[in-house]
Design a protein around this motif. Sequence first.
Motif, short mmCIF file in Angstrom:
data_model
loop_
_atom_site.label_atom_id
_atom_site.label_comp_id
_atom_site.label_asym_id
_atom_site.label_seq_id
_atom_site.Cartn_x
_atom_site.Cartn_y
_atom_site.Cartn_z
N SER A 1 11.46 52.21 10.11
CA SER A 1 10.21 52.52 9.93
C SER A 1 9.37 52.72 11.26
N GLN A 2 9.09 53.98 11.52
CA GLN A 2 8.12 54.02 13.15
C GLN A 2 6.95 53.40 12.98
N ARG A 3 6.32 53.13 12.15
CA ARG A 3 4.77 52.57 11.95
C ARG A 3 5.23 51.07 12.17
N PHE A 4 6.07 50.45 11.32
CA PHE A 4 6.37 49.05 11.47
C PHE A 4 6.96 48.65 13.00
N SER A 5 7.78 49.54 13.23
CA SER A 5 8.14 49.23 14.82
C SER A 5 6.86 49.45 15.86
N TYR A 6 6.01 50.10 15.69
CA TYR A 6 4.80 50.51 16.58
C TYR A 6 4.14 49.21 16.53
N TRP A 7 3.94 48.55 15.25
CA TRP A 7 3.16 47.03 15.31
C TRP A 7 3.77 45.97 15.84
N MET A 8 5.34 46.10 15.62
CA MET A 8 6.04 44.80 15.83
C MET A 8 6.54 45.00 17.34
#
Lengths: 263, 334
Positions: free
Chosen positions: B165-172
């Motif tokens: 997930s791009q979004r999860f990667s963004y926050w992580m």
Amino acid sequence: MVEIAEAGRVSIRGVTKIFNPGTESELTALDRVSLEVEPGSFISLLGPSGCGKSTLLRLVAGLEQATSGSLTLDGEEIRGPNYLRGLVFQDPTLFPWKTISQNIATGLDARGILAGKKDKVDEYINLVGLKGFENVYPHQVSGGMAQRAALARALINHPKVLLMDEPLGALDAFTRMRMQTEILQIWESRGTTALFVTHDIDEAIFLSDRIAVMTPRPGKIKELIEVPLGRPRARNHPDFIRMRNKILQIFDFSEEHLLSYYI
Amino acid sequence: MSLSKGIVARNLALPRLRSLKLASLQPAISLLLIALLILVHKILPNVQPSGNTTNFVDLVYVLAGLYAAWWIASSFVGSLKARLEYATPIIIAVLVFLNAWELLTLKSNIFPAPYFPSISKIIGVLFSDWQLLGLSALYSLRLLILGFTCGAAVGIPTGIAMGWSQRFSYWMTPILRTVGPIPATAWIPIVLVAFPSSFWASVFLVALGTWFAMTIMSWSGVANVDNAYFEVGKTLGAGNWYLLSRIALPAALPIIFIGSFKALSVSFVALVVAEMLGVRAGLGWYIQWAYGWAQYQNVYAALIVMGLLFSGVISFVFYIRDRVLVWQKGLIKW
């Protein structure tokens, strides 16, 4: 033995595909392409690299979206990938962690209907002549066998259309000719619609009911040729050779050009 | 004249020596070296304080007996012979080292006591203190298993989610970038205060080191899966869950296993440091304690046990990997 799939009609109408629109690397891969694929027919998309034939196939598969125009299967708009449009790549792309039989069963497994279908999996293993190789891993089989497994994997879902993107491109000449015959036999027995991408003129003539000859920059169907030859076709038959010359002329490789290479 | 004669003689002698087959002489050399080791012990006077060396000499007798039996059996069983010939050069090297070490320490004190105890003394500790050493090894193993399992149980899903997930990667990614590179052991002052017991603090430290390595490798494993696999999966009717669990995960497994080896070596460090500073048990604690009493032979004994334990753990993970990744071509052997 194998139940006959319902063949599908693919309609491609005025399809344009532009990659990276509005940027420097903008590329018109397909320019207002139209093609009607009759149910149960075998159509080849023939052309040099860059003519958009693979792009057209990926659009039918639903792996790309058209910039404009419409693609339908039996009147229903194609919005994304679906098991009714099976796909075989040039690379077999078998899952290396699955055995041959598990690979072939993937379609049923992915749709959650594998339970109790061992007979069906066996049927498809036999269909492509891989009996005895059920439990080996992909790296242990030859390129031709891997491609057969990929074919069976796509067919087990009873696709209405079988899409093949240069499936024999990586095989040696002899395996290739044998596989062409096998593909024809499977297609005839299954009664599915076949859309076949190739840059090999002989292969296209040998296999197809009709050949869509495509030219690049931008990708277009230049001519749609009927192949009025009965099957099985002899590659050295004068009619076969006449077909080949006709296609060569479309690509501007006419006899005059070739003469300089004689002797 | 005599010189040239010597050369001729040597040239003649060499092929004859070869015809005797050097390999078949090697077991005899091993036994000679064993005899030498025993002789050195019995005859030469000790310069370092010796302690109890009977265990060591007994052990050498037993091993010599086993080796001799192996040698005799190998003339009847072909597979034993091949293994004997394979193992003997290493055995000879070890025996040469043992002889040299005993001479340099116990018999001459060239390597001075107490920092360089003789092997016989270290073996003596292994015999006399095996209960405490064994208990320490079990404590270390418990800490390792708990910490590694927790770290992997959080790290693998975190990494897979980042690859998926791009979004999860963004926050992580920011968390991973800032927290990840800090060595787990640097957290000790905070962790020891934050956790109710030093044991759970240590579990956390081991888990933290494991988590980072596992996350990074699982992430890159999933992110590098060939897109064609997903495309094939989609045209075969696979939904997102199938693509993730049956395609992305198995495709990423080889890299996830590489991550687990990285994670293991990190967690060994975290484990030993945590035991030395926090928990009052385990091999790390044993070393620290023996060091405090300047009992260097105990330190060495604990190092030997630690080497065997950690090597065993790595072998176990390799074994698991070989079972899970049978489909992979050309696996590295441990």
